[in-house]
Scaffold this active site. Structure first.
Site, PDB file in Angstrom:
ATOM      1  N   GLU A 247      72.671  31.720  91.562  1.00 16.53           N
ATOM      2  CA  GLU A 247      73.860  31.875  92.179  1.00 16.53           C
ATOM      3  C   GLU A 247      74.220  30.488  92.736  1.00 16.53           C
ATOM      4  O   GLU A 247      73.141  29.908  92.994  1.00 16.53           O
ATOM      5  CB  GLU A 247      73.858  32.927  93.380  1.00 16.53           C
ATOM      6  CG  GLU A 247      74.104  34.151  93.024  1.00 16.53           C
ATOM      7  CD  GLU A 247      73.982  35.305  94.221  1.00 16.53           C
ATOM      8  OE1 GLU A 247      73.674  34.817  95.361  1.00 16.53           O
ATOM      9  OE2 GLU A 247      74.146  36.499  93.899  1.00 16.53           O
ATOM     10  N   LYS A 249      74.216  28.041  95.416  1.00 15.79           N
ATOM     11  CA  LYS A 249      73.668  27.997  96.807  1.00 15.79           C
ATOM     12  C   LYS A 249      74.604  27.242  97.899  1.00 15.79           C
ATOM     13  O   LYS A 249      74.700  26.015  97.776  1.00 15.79           O
ATOM     14  CB  LYS A 249      72.303  27.365  96.947  1.00 15.79           C
ATOM     15  CG  LYS A 249      71.802  27.352  98.291  1.00 15.79           C
ATOM     16  CD  LYS A 249      70.131  26.807  98.104  1.00 15.79           C
ATOM     17  CE  LYS A 249      69.449  26.935  99.567  1.00 15.79           C
ATOM     18  NZ  LYS A 249      70.251  26.444 100.797  1.00 15.79           N
ATOM     19  N   GLU A 299      77.826  33.585 102.679  1.00 11.75           N
ATOM     20  CA  GLU A 299      77.824  31.948 103.289  1.00 11.75           C
ATOM     21  C   GLU A 299      79.263  31.853 103.586  1.00 11.75           C
ATOM     22  O   GLU A 299      80.018  31.824 102.692  1.00 11.75           O
ATOM     23  CB  GLU A 299      76.938  31.243 102.260  1.00 11.75           C
ATOM     24  CG  GLU A 299      76.813  29.711 102.808  1.00 11.75           C
ATOM     25  CD  GLU A 299      75.336  29.703 103.509  1.00 11.75           C
ATOM     26  OE1 GLU A 299      74.705  30.937 103.594  1.00 11.75           O
ATOM     27  OE2 GLU A 299      74.992  28.680 103.757  1.00 11.75           O
ATOM     28  N   PHE A 339      76.956  37.358  99.074  1.00 10.60           N
ATOM     29  CA  PHE A 339      75.928  37.290  98.174  1.00 10.60           C
ATOM     30  C   PHE A 339      75.012  38.604  98.130  1.00 10.60           C
ATOM     31  O   PHE A 339      74.158  38.865  97.642  1.00 10.60           O
ATOM     32  CB  PHE A 339      75.111  36.140  98.038  1.00 10.60           C
ATOM     33  CG  PHE A 339      74.596  35.792  99.531  1.00 10.60           C
ATOM     34  CD1 PHE A 339      73.415  36.452 100.145  1.00 10.60           C
ATOM     35  CD2 PHE A 339      74.792  34.698 100.030  1.00 10.60           C
ATOM     36  CE1 PHE A 339      72.960  36.014 101.158  1.00 10.60           C
ATOM     37  CE2 PHE A 339      74.573  34.196 101.358  1.00 10.60           C
ATOM     38  CZ  PHE A 339      73.194  35.094 101.967  1.00 10.60           C
ATOM     39  N   ARG A 414      59.836  35.978 103.661  1.00 13.24           N
ATOM     40  CA  ARG A 414      59.881  35.008 102.711  1.00 13.24           C
ATOM     41  C   ARG A 414      59.092  35.299 101.244  1.00 13.24           C
ATOM     42  O   ARG A 414      57.962  35.572 101.334  1.00 13.24           O
ATOM     43  CB  ARG A 414      59.456  33.684 103.333  1.00 13.24           C
ATOM     44  CG  ARG A 414      60.071  32.485 102.357  1.00 13.24           C
ATOM     45  CD  ARG A 414      59.579  31.371 102.982  1.00 13.24           C
ATOM     46  NE  ARG A 414      60.252  30.917 104.219  1.00 13.24           N
ATOM     47  CZ  ARG A 414      61.461  30.507 104.707  1.00 13.24           C
ATOM     48  NH1 ARG A 414      62.208  30.281 103.234  1.00 13.24           N
ATOM     49  NH2 ARG A 414      61.787  30.138 105.613  1.00 13.24           N
ATOM     50  N   LYS A 420      64.787  29.068  95.901  1.00 16.00           N
ATOM     51  CA  LYS A 420      65.946  27.936  96.014  1.00 16.00           C
ATOM     52  C   LYS A 420      65.538  26.738  95.200  1.00 16.00           C
ATOM     53  O   LYS A 420      64.497  26.483  95.164  1.00 16.00           O
ATOM     54  CB  LYS A 420      66.164  27.813  97.434  1.00 16.00           C
ATOM     55  CG  LYS A 420      65.027  27.490  98.300  1.00 16.00           C
ATOM     56  CD  LYS A 420      65.483  27.441  99.855  1.00 16.00           C
ATOM     57  CE  LYS A 420      64.233  27.418 100.670  1.00 16.00           C
ATOM     58  NZ  LYS A 420      64.540  27.688 102.085  1.00 16.00           N
TER      59      LYS A 420
HETATM   60  P1  ATP Z   1      65.446  29.219 105.169  1.00 16.88           P
HETATM   61  O1  ATP Z   1      66.809  30.067 105.292  1.00 16.88           O
HETATM   62  O2  ATP Z   1      64.903  29.723 103.709  1.00 16.88           O
HETATM   63  O3  ATP Z   1      64.173  29.555 106.320  1.00 16.88           O
HETATM   64  P2  ATP Z   1      66.788  27.002 105.391  1.00 16.88           P
HETATM   65  O4  ATP Z   1      67.507  27.008 106.652  1.00 16.88           O
HETATM   66  O5  ATP Z   1      66.292  25.378 105.037  1.00 16.88           O
HETATM   67  O6  ATP Z   1      65.548  27.828 105.148  1.00 16.88           O
HETATM   68  P3  ATP Z   1      68.057  26.924 102.950  1.00 16.88           P
HETATM   69  O7  ATP Z   1      66.878  26.074 102.237  1.00 16.88           O
HETATM   70  O8  ATP Z   1      69.331  26.077 102.994  1.00 16.88           O
HETATM   71  O9  ATP Z   1      67.814  27.407 104.300  1.00 16.88           O
HETATM   72  O10 ATP Z   1      67.982  28.032 101.998  1.00 16.88           O
HETATM   73  C1  ATP Z   1      68.330  29.342 102.494  1.00 16.88           C
HETATM   74  C2  ATP Z   1      69.887  29.829 102.626  1.00 16.88           C
HETATM   75  O11 ATP Z   1      70.586  29.294 101.745  1.00 16.88           O
HETATM   76  C3  ATP Z   1      70.062  31.181 103.251  1.00 16.88           C
HETATM   77  O12 ATP Z   1      69.757  31.325 104.338  1.00 16.88           O
HETATM   78  C4  ATP Z   1      71.600  31.156 103.226  1.00 16.88           C
HETATM   79  O13 ATP Z   1      72.035  30.777 104.410  1.00 16.88           O
HETATM   80  C5  ATP Z   1      71.807  30.177 102.061  1.00 16.88           C
HETATM   81  N1  ATP Z   1      72.629  30.560 100.746  1.00 16.88           N
HETATM   82  C6  ATP Z   1      73.521  30.016 100.388  1.00 16.88           C
HETATM   83  N2  ATP Z   1      74.026  30.576  99.186  1.00 16.88           N
HETATM   84  C7  ATP Z   1      73.200  31.659  98.852  1.00 16.88           C
HETATM   85  C8  ATP Z   1      73.113  32.718  98.034  1.00 16.88           C
HETATM   86  N3  ATP Z   1      74.040  32.759  97.074  1.00 16.88           N
HETATM   87  N4  ATP Z   1      72.233  33.547  97.987  1.00 16.88           N
HETATM   88  C9  ATP Z   1      71.253  33.448  99.333  1.00 16.88           C
HETATM   89  N5  ATP Z   1      71.437  32.741 100.220  1.00 16.88           N
HETATM   90  C10 ATP Z   1      72.175  31.664 100.134  1.00 16.88           C
END
Ligand code: ATP
Length: 580
Positions: A247, A249, A299, A339, A414, A420
């Site tokens: 998907e 991100k 998101e 999502f 996690r 990701k």
């Molecule tokens: P984390 O939330 O994993 O602790 P982080 O704050 O650095 O780490 P990211 O690395 O940006 O977050 O990745 C996770 C975030 O990506 C999710 O918490 C969500 O907000 C976002 N996100 C965006 N698109 C999606 C998607 N399609 N599915 C799940 N999450 C998504």
């Protein structure tokens, strides 16, 4: 139950640094607590009155607390303040001052303490400060010395016993679940509800059997499922068993949305209630979510109101505010990309495989430009994954979320069910470039009737071709927009110019002529744009991400004077070298 029991437990916990000891003391406390009080005891032990997501804080400034202590002990405010300055802890100051005049037997109950603090926390309006002070002073007046110490720390937000959520869960498992084997179920209930008091009361009243029956509750945020991270498409697919649902991100803010009929509440990634910050999202849910009772995740992303293009995370940030919310919502419009669905009209979906949750989500939403599912693709081949990744980057996303299609929703964890796929690097494109208009797209929304974005190309002198590098819709003033039809008119033509190489099909084609100065965030690989096609990777060209018109028309330049493709390739290569 007497508050003194809590105060004594706190004192014992304070004397130890061993987590085992802390757990044992908490377990003793829970054992001594009547079922009717257990939720309040758990909240108070964490220095709170309710679970965090309720957003109710006792929050008294130290200065006001000094006044309350003075009132309760009959000592002058200056004296209390001076002692505080010397000793550094208003809790022990209050304790000492109460020792001079306290009655011998502690009389306060947990109920009374909770009720008085609740009154203080809910005080609002012009007389709030006075009400708050009176409630706290009255409590302190009846407190035994040790109680005064912890009451003062609680109201000033300084209780901090060092016994976190996990220690409380351990103690609950020990007391009501028969030992550590119950720990898993206790934690699961907590992850699903984020409410320690609720979990405590359930297990205290109904034991493990009742606890296991807990499912998601509309109105109680679910602790979010989190992803691991990898940078290599082969590895990602390997981890996910050879195939996944990939998907986009999106680069915005994660929202968990709870709907109960007409009531819509929104929770942040940290599970704070932020419904008032996003009136636009609340409105979208009312209009386009078909399920009446639901918990979904998505998101929220800032979008360009005219072109609908995604904006960067930084541009969403001003939406985090307490005042002038309607204005900010107008200035920074958003789109919501859903999502996940965790609950829909009576069905707890958290144990369903992702593919099924997604299908249910799809059925529950009437999609619009502003509210739809995250763009996704089922992928089983690393090349395809890489290509989709580049598409995501090109659309203004951060990369991909690769999800096991059979994976359940693991609240609060996690793990490798979600991976990701982001780049490790990000680099600024420092120099603006001069690009040629080769097409235009009709605008939407405020730009209906005008052009929403232009298709821009760089020049390749070897092949004498204009190859596209971006679609630019930002940076145009109203005056620019109004003038575009006149400027483009001389170049418009029916089909693509033979010298133009484009995989996109604009609404209007232009012969290369008009040159604009453009800045962007960086150069990326792209399956959509044709500049440098196949040069760095088969099936990919180069693109400028987040392009913006600087306002300079380079009428002094002919199309062949535009930035050469080779220069854009060099910028891309420089970045590769820097990150190697
Ligand atoms: P984390 O939330 O994993 O602790 P982080 O704050 O650095 O780490 P990211 O690395 O940006 O977050 O990745 C996770 C975030 O990506 C999710 O918490 C969500 O907000 C976002 N996100 C965006 N698109 C999606 C998607 N399609 N599915 C799940 N999450 C998504």
């Amino acid at each position: 139950m007497k508050y003194q029991v809590l105060a004594e437990t706190y004192a014992a916990i304070e004397r130890t640094t061993s987590r085992l000891q802390m757990t044992a003391r908490l377990a003793d406390l829970f054992r001594a607590t009547p079922k009717a009080d257990i939720a309040r005891v758990v909240y108070l032990t964490q220095g709170k009155l309710y679970p965090d997501f309720e957003g109710i804080e006792i929050g008294v400034a130290e200065k006001s607390a000094v006044r309350a202590v003075a009132q309760a002990t009959g000592v002058k405010e200056e004296v209390v303040a001076r002692r505080l300055g010397r000793e550094g802890d208003l809790g022990t100051v209050a304790e000492a001052l109460r020792a001079n005049r306290a009655r011998t037997r502690p009389v306060l109950t947990v109920d009374q303490v909770h009720e008085a603090l609740d009154r203080a926390a809910h005080a609002s309006g012009s007389g709030a400060q006075t009400t708050r002070l009176a409630a706290i002073a009255a409590l302190l007046k009846r407190a035994a010395p040790l109680e005064a110490r912890y009451l003062v720390r609680t109201v000033t937000g300084k209780l901090r016993l060092g016994a976190g959520d996990m220690t409380v869960l351990d103690a609950l498992a020990d007391v009501y679940g028969g030992g550590r084997e119950a720990r898993h179920d206790v934690e699961r209930a907590y992850n699903l509800t984020s409410d320690l008091g609720f979990v405590a009361e359930r297990i205290a009243r109904g034991g493990l059997a009742a606890l296991r029956k807990i499912s998601v509750v509309v109105g109680k945020p679910i602790r979010p499922m989190l992803a691991e991270r990898l940078g290599d498409p082969h590895e990602i697919l390997q981890k996910l068993g050879g195939r996944c649902i990939a998907e986009f991100k999106y680069d915005g803010e994660r929202l968990q949305i709870h709907r109960q009929g007409t009531d819509v509440q929104i929770y942040s990634r940290r599970l704070e209630r932020i419904s008032t910050q996003y009136p636009d999202v609340v409105d979208l849910v009312h209009r386009h979510l078909r399920a009446r009772r639901a918990i979904i995740e998505g998101e929220v992303v800032a979008v360009d109101p005219d072109s609908g293009d995604l904006r960067s995370f930084q541009e969403l940030m001003p939406r985090r505010r307490k005042y002038r919310i309607a204005e900010a919502a107008r200035e920074i419009p958003t789109a919501l990309f859903a999502f996940d669905a965790l609950y829909l009209d009576g069905r707890d979906l958290t144990r369903e495989p992702y593919a099924r949750r997604r299908a249910a989500l799809q059925r529950a939403i009437t999609p619009t430009d502003r509210f739809r599912l995250a763009t996704s693709r089922e992928v089983s081949d690393p090349e395809a994954l890489q290509e989709f990744f580049e598409e995501a980057i090109q659309e203004g996303c951060e990369g991909l979320m690769c999800k096991a299609s059979g994976g359940i929703y693991r609240a609060g964890a996690r793990g490798w069910l979600w991976i990701k796929f982001k780049r490790e690097y990000r680099s600024e494109m420092s120099e603006p470039v001069d690009l040629v208009v080769v097409g235009a797209f009709h605008g939407r929304g405020r730009r209906a009737g005008a052009y929403g974005a232009l298709l821009m190309a760089a020049y390749d002198p070897q092949g004498d071709r204009f190859s596209t590098v971006c679609k630019c819709g930002s940076g145009f003033s109203d005056k620019d927009l109004a003038g575009l039809p006149r400027r483009l008119k001389p170049y418009m033509r029916k089909g693509p110019d033979p010298r133009v190489s484009s995989r996109l099909k604009p609404d209007v084609w232009c012969s290369p002529g008009l040159v604009l100065e453009i800045v962007g965030a960086e150069i990326t690989l792209s399956p959509v744009h044709t500049a440098g096609w196949d040069r760095f990777r088969k099936g990919s060209g180069l693109a400028i991400r987040f392009p913006r018109f600087t306002g300079r028309y380079r009428d002094d330049k002919g199309p062949e004077d535009a930035t050469p493709v080779a220069e854009i390739a060099a910028m891309y290569r420089r970045r590769l070298r820097r990150t190697a």
